[in-house]
Design a protein around this motif. Structure first.
Motif, mmCIF file in Angstrom:
data_model
loop_
_atom_site.group_PDB
_atom_site.id
_atom_site.type_symbol
_atom_site.label_atom_id
_atom_site.label_comp_id
_atom_site.label_asym_id
_atom_site.label_seq_id
_atom_site.Cartn_x
_atom_site.Cartn_y
_atom_site.Cartn_z
ATOM 1 N N VAL A 1 0.679 -1.004 0.027
ATOM 2 C CA VAL A 1 0.257 0.130 -0.051
ATOM 3 C C VAL A 1 0.951 1.240 -0.027
ATOM 4 O O VAL A 1 1.887 1.317 0.581
ATOM 5 C CB VAL A 1 -0.983 -0.051 1.349
ATOM 6 N N THR A 2 0.393 2.395 -0.828
ATOM 7 C CA THR A 2 1.131 3.625 -0.725
ATOM 8 C C THR A 2 0.835 4.197 0.521
ATOM 9 O O THR A 2 -0.303 4.555 0.968
ATOM 10 C CB THR A 2 0.516 4.503 -1.803
ATOM 11 N N TYR A 3 1.781 4.656 1.451
ATOM 12 C CA TYR A 3 1.503 5.179 2.629
ATOM 13 C C TYR A 3 2.228 6.792 2.778
ATOM 14 O O TYR A 3 1.841 7.425 3.558
ATOM 15 C CB TYR A 3 2.243 4.413 4.015
ATOM 16 N N GLY A 4 2.779 7.065 1.626
ATOM 17 C CA GLY A 4 3.144 8.319 1.432
ATOM 18 C C GLY A 4 4.182 8.497 0.299
ATOM 19 O O GLY A 4 4.391 7.640 -0.403
ATOM 20 N N ALA A 5 4.277 9.528 -0.287
ATOM 21 C CA ALA A 5 3.721 10.911 0.092
ATOM 22 C C ALA A 5 2.486 10.972 -0.669
ATOM 23 O O ALA A 5 2.006 10.542 -1.559
ATOM 24 C CB ALA A 5 4.573 11.988 -0.349
ATOM 25 N N GLY A 6 1.578 12.160 0.019
ATOM 26 C CA GLY A 6 0.252 12.442 -0.878
ATOM 27 C C GLY A 6 -0.582 13.217 0.383
ATOM 28 O O GLY A 6 -0.219 13.780 1.278
ATOM 29 N N LEU A 7 -1.893 13.215 -0.280
ATOM 30 C CA LEU A 7 -2.936 13.980 0.657
ATOM 31 C C LEU A 7 -3.135 12.736 1.756
ATOM 32 O O LEU A 7 -3.602 11.530 1.804
ATOM 33 C CB LEU A 7 -4.097 14.209 -0.244
ATOM 34 N N VAL A 8 -3.057 13.441 3.282
ATOM 35 C CA VAL A 8 -3.079 12.471 4.307
ATOM 36 C C VAL A 8 -4.278 11.751 4.525
ATOM 37 O O VAL A 8 -4.298 10.553 4.722
ATOM 38 C CB VAL A 8 -2.310 13.174 5.497
ATOM 39 N N GLY A 9 -5.273 12.478 4.082
ATOM 40 C CA GLY A 9 -6.618 11.881 4.423
ATOM 41 C C GLY A 9 -7.105 10.750 3.377
ATOM 42 O O GLY A 9 -7.543 9.873 3.660
ATOM 43 N N ALA A 10 -6.624 11.217 2.116
ATOM 44 C CA ALA A 10 -6.641 10.096 1.187
ATOM 45 C C ALA A 10 -5.882 8.844 1.431
ATOM 46 O O ALA A 10 -6.399 7.632 1.057
ATOM 47 C CB ALA A 10 -6.313 10.665 -0.285
ATOM 48 N N LEU A 11 -4.550 9.085 1.687
ATOM 49 C CA LEU A 11 -3.661 7.951 2.053
ATOM 50 C C LEU A 11 -4.242 7.072 3.297
ATOM 51 O O LEU A 11 -4.039 5.760 3.111
ATOM 52 C CB LEU A 11 -2.420 8.592 2.497
ATOM 53 N N LEU A 12 -4.823 7.648 4.228
ATOM 54 C CA LEU A 12 -5.354 7.012 5.148
ATOM 55 C C LEU A 12 -6.384 6.045 4.891
ATOM 56 O O LEU A 12 -6.717 4.873 5.591
ATOM 57 C CB LEU A 12 -5.893 7.862 6.448
ATOM 58 N N VAL A 13 -7.222 6.227 3.965
ATOM 59 C CA VAL A 13 -8.161 5.323 3.365
ATOM 60 C C VAL A 13 -7.584 4.087 2.828
ATOM 61 O O VAL A 13 -7.920 2.933 3.195
ATOM 62 C CB VAL A 13 -9.072 6.007 2.386
ATOM 63 N N GLY A 14 -6.356 4.164 1.932
ATOM 64 C CA GLY A 14 -5.881 3.068 1.534
ATOM 65 C C GLY A 14 -5.144 2.261 2.409
ATOM 66 O O GLY A 14 -5.255 0.884 2.594
ATOM 67 N N VAL A 15 -4.542 2.835 3.554
ATOM 68 C CA VAL A 15 -3.560 2.430 4.664
ATOM 69 C C VAL A 15 -4.581 1.489 5.504
ATOM 70 O O VAL A 15 -4.248 0.537 5.823
ATOM 71 C CB VAL A 15 -2.552 3.325 5.141
ATOM 72 N N SER A 16 -5.833 1.875 5.789
ATOM 73 C CA SER A 16 -6.543 1.319 6.679
ATOM 74 C C SER A 16 -7.180 0.126 6.211
ATOM 75 O O SER A 16 -7.321 -0.800 6.463
ATOM 76 C CB SER A 16 -7.654 2.452 7.024
ATOM 77 N N ALA A 17 -7.494 0.115 4.813
ATOM 78 C CA ALA A 17 -7.884 -0.954 4.084
ATOM 79 C C ALA A 17 -6.736 -2.014 4.119
ATOM 80 O O ALA A 17 -7.149 -3.178 4.348
ATOM 81 C CB ALA A 17 -8.145 -0.652 2.596
ATOM 82 N N ALA A 18 -5.807 -1.505 3.502
ATOM 83 C CA ALA A 18 -4.730 -2.510 3.670
ATOM 84 C C ALA A 18 -4.281 -3.073 4.982
ATOM 85 O O ALA A 18 -4.062 -4.460 4.970
ATOM 86 C CB ALA A 18 -3.320 -1.821 3.086
ATOM 87 N N LYS A 19 -4.406 -2.540 5.990
ATOM 88 C CA LYS A 19 -4.281 -2.899 7.410
ATOM 89 C C LYS A 19 -5.218 -4.022 7.493
ATOM 90 O O LYS A 19 -4.959 -5.152 8.294
ATOM 91 C CB LYS A 19 -4.148 -1.737 8.389
ATOM 92 N N ALA A 20 -6.471 -3.751 7.488
ATOM 93 C CA ALA A 20 -7.501 -4.470 7.714
ATOM 94 C C ALA A 20 -7.467 -5.703 7.090
ATOM 95 O O ALA A 20 -7.699 -6.888 7.372
ATOM 96 C CB ALA A 20 -8.979 -3.952 7.299
ATOM 97 N N PHE A 21 -7.131 -5.793 5.648
ATOM 98 C CA PHE A 21 -6.938 -6.837 4.733
ATOM 99 C C PHE A 21 -5.811 -7.856 5.524
ATOM 100 O O PHE A 21 -5.938 -9.161 5.414
ATOM 101 C CB PHE A 21 -6.578 -6.591 3.362
ATOM 102 N N ALA A 22 -4.507 -7.049 5.655
ATOM 103 C CA ALA A 22 -3.533 -7.914 6.117
ATOM 104 C C ALA A 22 -3.764 -8.719 7.454
ATOM 105 O O ALA A 22 -3.374 -9.735 7.646
ATOM 106 C CB ALA A 22 -2.300 -7.118 6.187
ATOM 107 N N TYR A 23 -4.475 -7.796 8.474
ATOM 108 C CA TYR A 23 -4.894 -8.531 9.855
ATOM 109 C C TYR A 23 -5.685 -9.607 9.544
ATOM 110 O O TYR A 23 -5.347 -10.575 10.138
ATOM 111 C CB TYR A 23 -5.234 -7.198 10.534
ATOM 112 N N SER A 24 -6.716 -9.705 8.778
ATOM 113 C CA SER A 24 -7.741 -10.693 8.725
ATOM 114 C C SER A 24 -7.598 -11.880 7.830
ATOM 115 O O SER A 24 -7.821 -12.966 8.370
ATOM 116 C CB SER A 24 -9.062 -9.888 8.038
ATOM 117 N N LEU A 25 -6.471 -11.481 7.126
ATOM 118 C CA LEU A 25 -6.059 -12.615 6.241
ATOM 119 C C LEU A 25 -4.527 -13.159 6.712
ATOM 120 O O LEU A 25 -4.189 -14.432 6.380
ATOM 121 C CB LEU A 25 -5.745 -12.260 4.846
ATOM 122 N N GLY A 26 -3.957 -12.681 7.900
ATOM 123 C CA GLY A 26 -2.601 -13.035 8.326
ATOM 124 C C GLY A 26 -1.747 -13.050 7.510
ATOM 125 O O GLY A 26 -0.730 -14.204 7.581
#
Length: 342
Positions: A80-105
């Motif tokens: 997942v792109t965690y930077g650089a960019g618009l912080v609010g926009a980045l947070l959407v992708g980072v949050s989704a990526a963390k959720a997928f990584a955690y749930s799938l192990g």
């Protein structure tokens, strides 16, 4: 050996994108653009971009997996792109990526946006191998980067203020062209003549440092002077003159570094690498000094998740640590060559 299957996620600005990469094979690359939404405002509105990412992120990921013929359970890693960019926009992708990584192990890889743009060239030019030089030209970054390995990046020339893409958008707005400004200036420049000298050549760049703020201001001052005299601006000539100056600055710095380093392989990276004049000038200069210049296809110039997945693949290849699940978005990042474990 089983191919590593990676889901790439990109939400750094106004494109929501997801891609699936299996080894060296790109299985899908889905992009949902917000250009039509932001055009009415003359540029990207961060809050609106973030809200639209929230709406689009899961459908885009589902579409990428469906097109790839891959289930969530078959994924081996997330990039997942965690930077650089618009912080609010980045947070959407980072949050989704963390959720997928955690749930799938599965491991999560934090990708630097500009390093990903450079890595896009590995898709379009599979034979590409370091060392090479990357001419970075985007809305947020401009300069020349030396790539000595899959995870070894050194920025050797950069802008001290505005990036070239930012300057294109600001000049486009000043002359009344719609967002996004880069393609509009490129189109209008072909109809005009580069007959306006906005800044002296000696002030275009110094010691490998680029500056686009002064050029942008010079165009705005030129327009103000015309207005005070009651003259009508020739938009086509202004676009041609601005584009020539902006691109020549970057190409001059790139050519100097090719000569200094002796590296004769060059790639373009970033959204502005789609600019027709930049492509022509880099190709011309490369031929003149004996360098091979490669360009990604238009689909890989703008923000996309395929480049994110490729960058994550290269991090995995050389055992760069996966990110922790407390990964946060970073609005500003330098090129570092990864490895901080975030």
């Amino acid at each position: 050996m089983k191919e590593t299957i990676i889901l790439g996620i990109e939400t750094s600005c106004d494109e929501t994108s997801a891609a699936v990469l299996a080894g060296d094979r790109l299985l899908s690359n889905v992009i949902s653009s917000q250009i039509d939404i932001h055009r009415r405002f003359g540029g990207v509105v961060p809050e609106i971009a973030s809200r639209n990412h929230l709406t689009a992120i899961l459908p885009v990921i589902d579409e990428a997996l469906e097109k790839a013929g891959v289930s969530k359970r078959e994924l081996d890693a997330i990039g997942v792109t965690y930077g650089a960019g618009l912080v609010g926009a980045l947070l959407v992708g980072v949050s989704a990526a963390k959720a997928f990584a955690y749930s799938l192990g599965i491991p999560l890889y934090a990708v630097n946006h500009i390093e990903a743009h450079i890595a896009a060239n590995y898709i379009s030019t599979p034979e590409l191998k370091p060392p090479f030089l990357a001419v970075v030209a985007s809305g947020g970054h401009t300069g020349v980067c030396r790539v000595d390995g899959l995870n070894s990046f050194t920025m050797i020339a950069s802008t001290t203020d505005d990036a070239i893409g930012e300057a294109f958008d600001k000049v486009a707005r000043a002359v009344g062209l719609p967002y996004p400004g880069g393609p509009e200036i490129d189109r209008r420049a072909k109809l005009g003549t580069a007959n306006i000298n906005f800044i002296e050549h000696k002030n275009r760049h110094r010691n490998g440092e680029l500056s686009y703020s002064g050029l942008k201001t010079a165009v705005v001052n030129y327009l103000h002077n015309l207005e005070q005299r009651g003259d009508t601006p020739n938009v086509d000539d202004i676009c041609a003159s601005f584009q020539k100056t902006a691109v020549d600055m970057l190409v001059d710095v790139a050519a100097a570094e090719i000569k200094r380093s002796g590296i004769k392989t060059v790639v373009a990276a970033g959204g502005v690498s789609a600019n027709s004049y930049l492509r022509a000038r880099l190709k011309e200069e490369g031929e003149r000094i004996g360098a091979n210049v490669y360009f990604p296809p238009m689909s890989l110039c703008t923000d996309n998740a395929a480049m994110v997945a490729v960058r994550a693949r290269d991090m995995i290849k050389e055992n760069i640590p996966a990110a922790r699940l407390d990964l946060n978005a970073a609005s500003y990042l330098k090129i570092t060559g990864a490895g901080d474990g975030r």
